[in-house]
Structure formats: C-alpha cells, structure tokens
Design an enzyme around this catalytic site. Structure first.
Site, PDB file in Angstrom:
ATOM      1  CG  ASN A 210      -0.227  -0.131   2.500  1.00 46.40           C
ATOM      2  OD1 ASN A 210       0.549   0.745   2.854  1.00 46.40           O
ATOM      3  ND2 ASN A 210      -0.437  -1.223   3.213  1.00 46.40           N
ATOM      4  CG  PHE A 323      -2.788   6.023  13.207  1.00 44.42           C
ATOM      5  CD1 PHE A 323      -2.030   5.751  14.333  1.00 44.42           C
ATOM      6  CD2 PHE A 323      -2.559   7.203  12.516  1.00 44.42           C
ATOM      7  CE1 PHE A 323      -1.067   6.649  14.768  1.00 44.42           C
ATOM      8  CE2 PHE A 323      -1.603   8.104  12.932  1.00 44.42           C
ATOM      9  CZ  PHE A 323      -0.854   7.835  14.063  1.00 44.42           C
TER      10      PHE A 323
HETATM   11  N1  CTP Z   1      -4.997  -2.672  12.061  1.00 41.54           N
HETATM   12  C1  CTP Z   1      -4.416  -3.827  12.554  1.00 41.54           C
HETATM   13  N2  CTP Z   1      -4.532  -4.998  11.871  1.00 41.54           N
HETATM   14  C2  CTP Z   1      -5.212  -5.061  10.717  1.00 41.54           C
HETATM   15  C3  CTP Z   1      -5.806  -3.877  10.204  1.00 41.54           C
HETATM   16  C4  CTP Z   1      -5.680  -2.699  10.893  1.00 41.54           C
HETATM   17  O1  CTP Z   1      -3.793  -3.783  13.618  1.00 41.54           O
HETATM   18  N3  CTP Z   1      -5.300  -6.207  10.078  1.00 41.54           N
HETATM   19  C5  CTP Z   1      -4.882  -1.418  12.829  1.00 41.54           C
HETATM   20  C6  CTP Z   1      -4.198  -0.272  12.095  1.00 41.54           C
HETATM   21  O2  CTP Z   1      -2.811  -0.258  12.357  1.00 41.54           O
HETATM   22  C7  CTP Z   1      -4.867   0.965  12.680  1.00 41.54           C
HETATM   23  C8  CTP Z   1      -6.265   0.453  13.019  1.00 41.54           C
HETATM   24  O3  CTP Z   1      -6.168  -0.959  13.094  1.00 41.54           O
HETATM   25  O4  CTP Z   1      -4.270   1.397  13.859  1.00 41.54           O
HETATM   26  C9  CTP Z   1      -7.313   0.846  12.039  1.00 41.54           C
HETATM   27  O5  CTP Z   1      -6.923   0.500  10.744  1.00 41.54           O
HETATM   28  P1  CTP Z   1      -7.833   0.874   9.480  1.00 41.54           P
HETATM   29  O6  CTP Z   1      -7.189   0.325   8.243  1.00 41.54           O
HETATM   30  O7  CTP Z   1      -8.219   2.315   9.508  1.00 41.54           O
HETATM   31  O8  CTP Z   1      -9.148   0.105   9.796  1.00 41.54           O
HETATM   32  P2  CTP Z   1      -9.594  -1.388   9.690  1.00 41.54           P
HETATM   33  O9  CTP Z   1      -9.766  -1.907  11.074  1.00 41.54           O
HETATM   34  O10 CTP Z   1      -8.703  -2.175   8.795  1.00 41.54           O
HETATM   35  O11 CTP Z   1     -11.047  -1.226   9.072  1.00 41.54           O
HETATM   36  P3  CTP Z   1     -11.487  -0.734   7.596  1.00 41.54           P
HETATM   37  O12 CTP Z   1     -10.343  -1.099   6.673  1.00 41.54           O
HETATM   38  O13 CTP Z   1     -12.710  -1.509   7.345  1.00 41.54           O
HETATM   39  O14 CTP Z   1     -11.732   0.739   7.698  1.00 41.54           O
END
Ligand code: CTP
Length: 397
Positions: A210, A323
């Site tokens: 990403n 985040f």
């Molecule tokens: N995060 C994590 N593990 C994952 C995905 C996300 O620990 N597999 C953590 C990220 O580091 C961040 C938080 O969760 O601190 C939110 O990540 P974000 O990508 O905004 O949200 P998601 O939980 O993945 O939800 P969505 O993609 O549906 O918005």
C-alpha cells in the site's frame, strides 16, 4: 515556539576540514530558535572565516584569548556562564587530548575548563588518529565525566582514504541537541510503535502493498525516544529514515508483524499502531513466478488477523493507540474502531484531504478518546503531530 527557543548553545569549532559543516549545524540550531555563540580555535579560523559564523549567529565570534572583544569583560567566564550546553564540532584529536587532561592554553579550552554546562563533542579526523589508543583513551576519559560523544561516521575522508572519522551529519548533531533539551516525559517507559505498510506476496517476484511511507510512525518513534522512552519500532515497508537509538524490527507480512508485536506486548507500557496493515493476504502464494498465460487472473485473498483488535482483547496494563485512515464519515468510523478494538484513543484522518495521509510530510488529524471527545487539529507536519500524540500518551500512562 520552536524546540530550542530560549536555549543558549555555545559551539566550539576546532581546526578540522569538517569545520565548514558546522556552518550548517549553526544555521539549523538558529532556525530551531536557539541563541548560538561560536568560539573558534586559531586553526579553525584557517578553515572557515569567523565572519561566516558571525553573520549566521548575529553574535561576535571569539578566537583570541586576549582580544578584548566586545560585550564581555572576562570573556571566557562570561561565555562559560552563557552556555546551557557546549558543543565542540568538529573536535580534533588535539582538542580531545587537551580537554581530557584539563589543559587550558587558548580561549576555547579555557572556557571548557571554566564551564559547568554539559558538553557534547563530535570528533572528526583521520581514521588512524581516531583509532590511536591515545585518542580512544581521551574519549573514554571525557565520556566517564559525562561528556556526550557524537560518534564520527564512516566515509570518504579529506585525506583521500575511506574509514571512520567523518563528522556526524549536521542533522544528527542537531537531533542530539534537541534530544538533550526535550523534557523526558516518557522516561522509564517502554513504547511499541508499528509503522509502514505490510507486504503480502503473490509469487516470488510480486506482492500486494500500500501507499504507506512509514513517515508518521517513524516520527512517533522519534518523538517517543526524544522524550526518554525506550522505543521498539516494528516496521513493514517504508521509505522513511529509521530514527537513531530505537530498537528496529523489520517485518514484511501482517502475520510477521502480528508475531513481532505479540512478542513485545507484555513488556510495554503503550502501543501506537500506525502501520497500514493489509486486511487481506493471498490465499495460495505461488511457489514459482506466475506466467502470463491467461487473459485474466484471479487472486483469492483471505482475511489477515486484526492485530490491534487482538491487542485490545489481550490488554491488561497497556495503553492502546490506533489510527483510522478514512475517506468519509471520519469521526463516526473512528469512534466505532475505539469501541471495537478496545482503544484508549485513536488518531483519525481523512486521507482524501490535501495535505493529509500517504507520502506527504503533513497530516490533518483528530484525536478521539474513549469518551468520544474529539480534538480536531489543524494541518501540521507529521513531526508536530507525533509530538502531540506522544504528549497525550505521556499524560495517560
Ligand atoms: N490494524 C491492525 N490490523 C489489521 C488492520 C488494521 O492492527 N489487520 C490497525 C491499524 O494499524 C490501525 C487500526 O487498526 O491502527 C485501524 O486500521 P484501518 O485500516 O483504519 O481500519 P480497519 O480496522 O482495517 O477497518 P477498515 O479497513 O474496514 O476501515
């Protein structure tokens, strides 16, 4: 207000070719708000004209012990009292020898003996001179007295050889000074920061990644360490420079990041999860490079574990900061993530806004706590935002 506003820094420049690099050091310190005075040895004045430092600092530059220079009556004492910190850069072998043995035979060495301010030295010289047992012993003496040694770097030297002896980069020297003055609000605390984007392989040559540059997380790690914390930085793919002094763990996949985070989790006071973790990974990673035989190609993806959610479930004493990178309904979605992942607060940002999100040096974020209170911050550099986040963490642990 800048990081060094109100701080008095005395810089001693001794006679090495790297003296020209100290012009940049002084310029950076001035930009950070410091009041800087420069004292040069006679040999240093052969390399850089005192006027150069005079113009940048807007202060007289002292070289001679008995020049009767402006403003000060007993100049060495006045300058010794002025300093909140004394930095010697470049520090020659000759200077280190004199400072280690209390010899005061010119203005600079007299000041060094007369000051009670903490001192830092940034050596720079030919490799053999640096490695000579006499120089090494002198460095040890100075270190044992609490002098901070800003290590020389390895590189091409003015004498044409390559080896250790290059003056530490101006950026590093300034970072040491900023660190010296930073309030140690996280001293004794252990902070785990994740950053960068995870890499999910497709075959031996391709992967899914990403846009994360890792910059936000790296700035958080830097700020935490500046404020006295012991920092572990677990990073996926990133282009940002690793901050000096942190324990750096490089990972690729989300599964690797999960394992690395869990290994440290019990022993840390806070986790700041800024990594862009891939939500999915390729189900069957090809053992060999996939050939372009078909017109279309379908990859089946399976869900990765949500690392932060798991940390929320296992939480006992740790402060958890997440985040939320969103493109719509930022606050609402972010509040949902606090509850879902059992967080203490979340840094929410709308990554579709100009000046926020991936690859840029700035961010526009809101800090939201468990009660749902929102602090909306204006556009600021990622370094400034990191400082805000770290202050919040320090208040809460
Ligand atoms: N995060 C994590 N593990 C994952 C995905 C996300 O620990 N597999 C953590 C990220 O580091 C961040 C938080 O969760 O601190 C939110 O990540 P974000 O990508 O905004 O949200 P998601 O939980 O993945 O939800 P969505 O993609 O549906 O918005």
């Amino acid at each position: 207000m800048n990081e060094l506003t109100g701080k008095n820094i005395l810089i001693g420049v001794t006679g090495g070719i790297a003296a020209y690099k100290v012009v940049e050091v002084v310029s950076r310190l001035k930009k950070l708000g410091a009041e800087v005075r420069v004292v040069m040895t006679r040999a240093a004045a052969e390399f850089v004209a005192p006027r150069t430092f005079q113009e940048i600092t807007k202060n007289p530059v002292s070289v001679e012990m008995f020049a009767g220079t402006v403003n000060f009556h007993v100049e060495h004492i006045a300058l010794a009292n002025f300093a909140d910190v004394v930095l010697i850069a470049p520090a020659t072998a000759n200077f280190l020898a004199k400072a280690a043995h209390g010899i005061a035979d010119d203005l600079l060495t007299t000041i060094v003996l007369a000051t009670t301010a903490p001192m830092m030295v940034a050596p720079s010289m030919n490799t053999r001179m640096l490695e000579h047992p006499a120089t090494q012993a002198n460095l040890k003496i100075l270190e044992s007295r609490g002098v901070k040694i800003i290590d020389a770097e390895i590189g091409l030297l003015a004498c044409g050889t390559s080896g250790k002896g290059r003056l530490s980069e101006p950026e590093n020297i300034c970072a040491e000074i900023v660190k010296f003055f930073a309030p140690k609000i996280l001293s004794g605390k252990k902070i785990l920061v994740t950053a960068g984007g995870t890499i999910e392989p497709i075959d031996p040559v391709r992967f899914i990644c990403n846009r994360s540059s890792g910059k936000m997380g790296y700035e958080i790690a830097r700020a935490a360490q500046l404020h006295g914390a012991e920092v572990i930085l677990i990073s996926g793919n990133a282009t940002a420079e690793v901050p000096a002094g942190v324990k750096f763990v490089k990972v690729e996949t989300a599964l690797e990041m999960r394992a690395a985070v869990l290994e440290e989790y019990e022993n840390v006071d806070a986790v700041i999860m800024s990594a862009a973790v891939s939500d999915y990974r390729v189900k069957n990673v090809a053992a060999q490079k996939i050939k372009k035989s078909n017109e279309t190609l379908t990859l089946e993806l399976v869900k990765n574990p949500d690392i932060l959610k798991e940390l929320g479930q296992r939480k006992n004493h740790q402060l958890l900061v997440g985040f939320a990178a969103e493109t719509e309904n930022v606050i609402e979605y972010a509040r949902g993530k606090i509850a879902e992942k059992n967080l203490d607060f979340i840094v929410a940002n709308d990554v579709s806004q100009e000046g926020a999100g991936f690859g840029v040096d700035t961010n526009i974020a809101s800090l939201i706590n468990r009660a749902g209170d929102v602090e909306s911050l204006p556009k600021m550099t990622k370094a400034e935002l990191a400082e805000r986040i770290i202050r919040r963490v320090a208040e809460s642990i």
